[in-house]
Design a protein around this motif. Structure first.
Motif, mmCIF file in Angstrom:
data_model
loop_
_atom_site.group_PDB
_atom_site.id
_atom_site.type_symbol
_atom_site.label_atom_id
_atom_site.label_comp_id
_atom_site.label_asym_id
_atom_site.label_seq_id
_atom_site.Cartn_x
_atom_site.Cartn_y
_atom_site.Cartn_z
ATOM 1 N N MET A 1 41.037 -34.708 -43.708
ATOM 2 C CA MET A 1 40.813 -34.648 -45.161
ATOM 3 C C MET A 1 39.909 -35.789 -45.610
ATOM 4 N N LEU A 2 40.074 -36.978 -44.990
ATOM 5 C CA LEU A 2 39.227 -38.122 -45.328
ATOM 6 C C LEU A 2 37.780 -37.813 -45.016
ATOM 7 N N VAL A 3 37.541 -37.172 -43.881
ATOM 8 C CA VAL A 3 36.178 -36.808 -43.479
ATOM 9 C C VAL A 3 35.560 -35.851 -44.495
ATOM 10 N N GLN A 4 36.362 -34.984 -45.078
ATOM 11 C CA GLN A 4 35.862 -34.008 -46.033
ATOM 12 C C GLN A 4 35.530 -34.616 -47.385
ATOM 13 N N THR A 5 36.096 -35.776 -47.704
ATOM 14 C CA THR A 5 35.952 -36.328 -49.056
ATOM 15 C C THR A 5 35.095 -37.575 -49.139
ATOM 16 N N VAL A 6 34.618 -38.110 -48.007
ATOM 17 C CA VAL A 6 33.765 -39.295 -48.052
ATOM 18 C C VAL A 6 32.515 -39.061 -47.212
ATOM 19 N N PHE A 7 31.457 -39.786 -47.560
ATOM 20 C CA PHE A 7 30.250 -39.756 -46.758
ATOM 21 C C PHE A 7 30.523 -40.422 -45.410
ATOM 22 N N PRO A 8 29.797 -40.028 -44.383
ATOM 23 C CA PRO A 8 29.957 -40.713 -43.085
ATOM 24 C C PRO A 8 29.618 -42.187 -43.218
ATOM 25 N N SER A 9 30.347 -43.029 -42.488
ATOM 26 C CA SER A 9 30.192 -44.480 -42.618
ATOM 27 C C SER A 9 29.934 -45.089 -41.242
ATOM 28 N N SER A 10 29.005 -46.045 -41.200
ATOM 29 C CA SER A 10 28.716 -46.739 -39.943
ATOM 30 C C SER A 10 29.857 -47.676 -39.599
ATOM 31 N N LEU A 11 29.861 -48.175 -38.374
ATOM 32 C CA LEU A 11 30.897 -49.100 -37.944
ATOM 33 C C LEU A 11 30.877 -50.366 -38.787
ATOM 34 N N ALA A 12 29.670 -50.875 -39.099
ATOM 35 C CA ALA A 12 29.555 -52.094 -39.906
ATOM 36 C C ALA A 12 30.074 -51.854 -41.317
ATOM 37 N N ALA A 13 29.712 -50.714 -41.906
ATOM 38 C CA ALA A 13 30.166 -50.396 -43.258
ATOM 39 C C ALA A 13 31.680 -50.215 -43.297
ATOM 40 N N THR A 14 32.225 -49.615 -42.252
ATOM 41 C CA THR A 14 33.679 -49.434 -42.180
ATOM 42 C C THR A 14 34.387 -50.785 -42.097
ATOM 43 N N ALA A 15 33.835 -51.689 -41.300
ATOM 44 C CA ALA A 15 34.426 -53.022 -41.171
ATOM 45 C C ALA A 15 34.372 -53.782 -42.485
ATOM 46 N N ILE A 16 33.249 -53.705 -43.186
ATOM 47 C CA ILE A 16 33.104 -54.385 -44.477
ATOM 48 C C ILE A 16 34.069 -53.792 -45.500
ATOM 49 N N SER A 17 34.215 -52.486 -45.471
ATOM 50 C CA SER A 17 35.152 -51.822 -46.386
ATOM 51 C C SER A 17 36.576 -52.290 -46.140
ATOM 52 N N GLY A 18 36.959 -52.359 -44.871
ATOM 53 C CA GLY A 18 38.304 -52.820 -44.535
ATOM 54 C C GLY A 18 38.531 -54.263 -44.934
ATOM 55 N N LEU A 19 37.531 -55.117 -44.716
ATOM 56 C CA LEU A 19 37.654 -56.523 -45.080
ATOM 57 C C LEU A 19 37.767 -56.681 -46.583
ATOM 58 N N THR A 20 36.988 -55.908 -47.343
ATOM 59 C CA THR A 20 37.055 -55.965 -48.805
ATOM 60 C C THR A 20 38.439 -55.578 -49.300
ATOM 61 N N LEU A 21 38.985 -54.504 -48.742
ATOM 62 C CA LEU A 21 40.325 -54.059 -49.121
ATOM 63 C C LEU A 21 41.360 -55.140 -48.848
ATOM 64 N N ILE A 22 41.284 -55.768 -47.683
ATOM 65 C CA ILE A 22 42.258 -56.802 -47.303
ATOM 66 C C ILE A 22 42.153 -58.016 -48.223
ATOM 67 N N PRO B 1 24.374 -35.460 -45.563
ATOM 68 C CA PRO B 1 25.103 -34.275 -46.040
ATOM 69 C C PRO B 1 26.188 -34.669 -47.028
ATOM 70 N N GLN B 2 26.302 -33.913 -48.105
ATOM 71 C CA GLN B 2 27.316 -34.190 -49.115
ATOM 72 C C GLN B 2 28.714 -33.896 -48.555
ATOM 73 N N PRO B 3 29.740 -34.644 -49.010
ATOM 74 C CA PRO B 3 31.119 -34.311 -48.612
ATOM 75 C C PRO B 3 31.437 -32.866 -48.974
ATOM 76 N N SER B 4 32.191 -32.195 -48.125
ATOM 77 C CA SER B 4 32.492 -30.778 -48.358
ATOM 78 C C SER B 4 33.350 -30.566 -49.593
ATOM 79 N N VAL B 5 34.106 -31.606 -49.995
ATOM 80 C CA VAL B 5 34.897 -31.549 -51.229
ATOM 81 C C VAL B 5 34.211 -32.445 -52.255
ATOM 82 N N ASP B 6 33.688 -31.822 -53.315
ATOM 83 C CA ASP B 6 32.941 -32.563 -54.335
ATOM 84 C C ASP B 6 33.905 -33.057 -55.414
ATOM 85 N N LEU B 7 34.028 -34.388 -55.533
ATOM 86 C CA LEU B 7 34.980 -34.976 -56.477
ATOM 87 C C LEU B 7 34.297 -35.703 -57.634
#
Length: 264
Positions: A1-22, A148-154
C-alpha cells in the motif's frame, strides 16, 4: 500500500526521511521531559537556568517570530521562479508551503500578542530548521517530475485537509489572541471557545491536519516523514501545555484533553 501511495524514493532520500522523522520525534520527547525550546512559555519554568538565559542576546519576541518565518516564506516565493515548470502536484506543494508561512507572518503582524524576548541563537536554529525542512519539501517534489505518478492519487483529499487545517489553526490562534487584554500582557486565561472546550491545543490539532494535507498532496516519503514527525513533536507540546494549565489553574476542567478530543 505504501508503494501505491508514494513516489519511488532513493536510498539517500529514504535515509534522510527516516532521520528527519526521528529528530522531530525526539524533540517531542524532549518537550515531555521538560527540555523546551527557548521561545516557549514553558522554557525555564521551575528551572535554575534563568541566569544563564538572561545573559543571552535577545530580540523582541515579535521581531524574532517574524524573522523565523520570513526567509522560508521568501524561499517559497522564490521556488515559483526557480522551478517555473512542473505538474499540478508540484504547483500545489509550492503553493501550500508558501501559504503556510504567509499565514504565520500574517499572524505575527496582526494576530498574536507577544511579551518578552527571544534568544538570537534559538531564533537562528529554528529559522534554519524551518528553512531546511520547507526547502527540502519543495526540492524533493521537484525530483519527482517525470516519475510515474502513485497509483492512488491523494492530492485532492490533501487539498481539503490542508485548507481545513490552515483555517482551523488560524481561527484558534485568533481566539487565543483575544485572551490577552493588551500587547505585552503576561496574563493567561483558560480558553473555552471553538474546540478549546474539548482539547487545550486545537491549534496544534489543526496544524497536524494541515501537515497531513500537505503530505497527501505531495505523496513523497519525505513529506510523510515531516508530517508524522511534526505530529509527534506537537503531541509533546500539547501534553506539556495541558500539564502547564493544570498547574496554573485550579479550576482547569479535567475532561479537557491535550490534543485529540476524548482520547489524548
Amino acid at each position: 500500500m505504501l508503494v501505491q501511495t508514494v513516489f519511488p524514493s532513493s536510498l539517500a532520500a529514504t535515509a534522510i526521511s527516516g532521520l528527519t522523522l526521528i529528530l522531530l520525534a525526539i524533540l517531542g520527547v524532549l518537550e515531555i521531559a521538560g527540555i523546551h525550546l527557548q521561545y516557549s512559555k514553558f522554557f525555564n519554568v521551575g528551572s535554575s537556568s534563568n541566569s544563564a538565559s538572561s545573559k543571552k542576546i535577545k530580540v523582541p519576541s515579535k521581531v524574532g517570530m517574524f524573522l523565523l518565518y520570513a526567509p522560508t516564506f521568501l524561499a517559497g516565493l522564490a521556488s515559483f521562479w526557480l522551478f517555473p515548470d512542473g505538474d499540478l502536484r508540484f504547483l500545489l506543494v509550492k503553493s501550500a508551503v508558501t501559504l503556510h508561512f504567509f499565514k504565520r507572518l500574517f499572524e505575527v503582524l496582526f494576530i498574536h500578542k507577544y511579551s518578552g524576548g527571544m534568544a538570537v541563537d534559538t531564533m537562528i536554529i529554528i529559522l534554519v530548521s524551518y528553512f531546511t525542512l520547507s526547502s527540502s519539501l519543495i526540492y524533493t517534489q521537484f525530483l519527482t517530475q517525470g516519475l510515474p505518478q502513485p497509483s492512488v492519487d491523494l492530492k485532492y483529499p490533501g487539498i481539503v485537509f490542508f485548507l481545513i487545517g490552515i483555517s482551523g489553526n488560524f481561527y484558534h490562534h485568533y481566539l487565543l489572541s483575544k485572551l490577552r487584554p493588551n500587547k505585552g500582557s503576561k496574563d493567561y486565561k483558560i480558553p473555552t471557545r471553538g474546540l478549546f472546550g474539548l482539547v487545550i491545543c486545537p491549534h496544534y490539532l489543526f496544524e497536524i491536519l494541515g501537515f497531513l494535507g500537505l503530505s497527501l498532496i505531495s505523496q513523497t516519503l519525505y513529506s510523510f516523514s515531516v508530517s508524522i514527525g511534526s505530529a509527534f513533536y506537537l503531541m509533546g507540546r500539547s501534553y506539556v501545555t495541558r500539564k502547564w494549565y493544570l498547574s496554573k489553574f485550579e479550576d482547569f476542567p479535567k475532561e479537557v484533553k491535550a490534543l485529540i478530543p476524548y482520547v489524548f
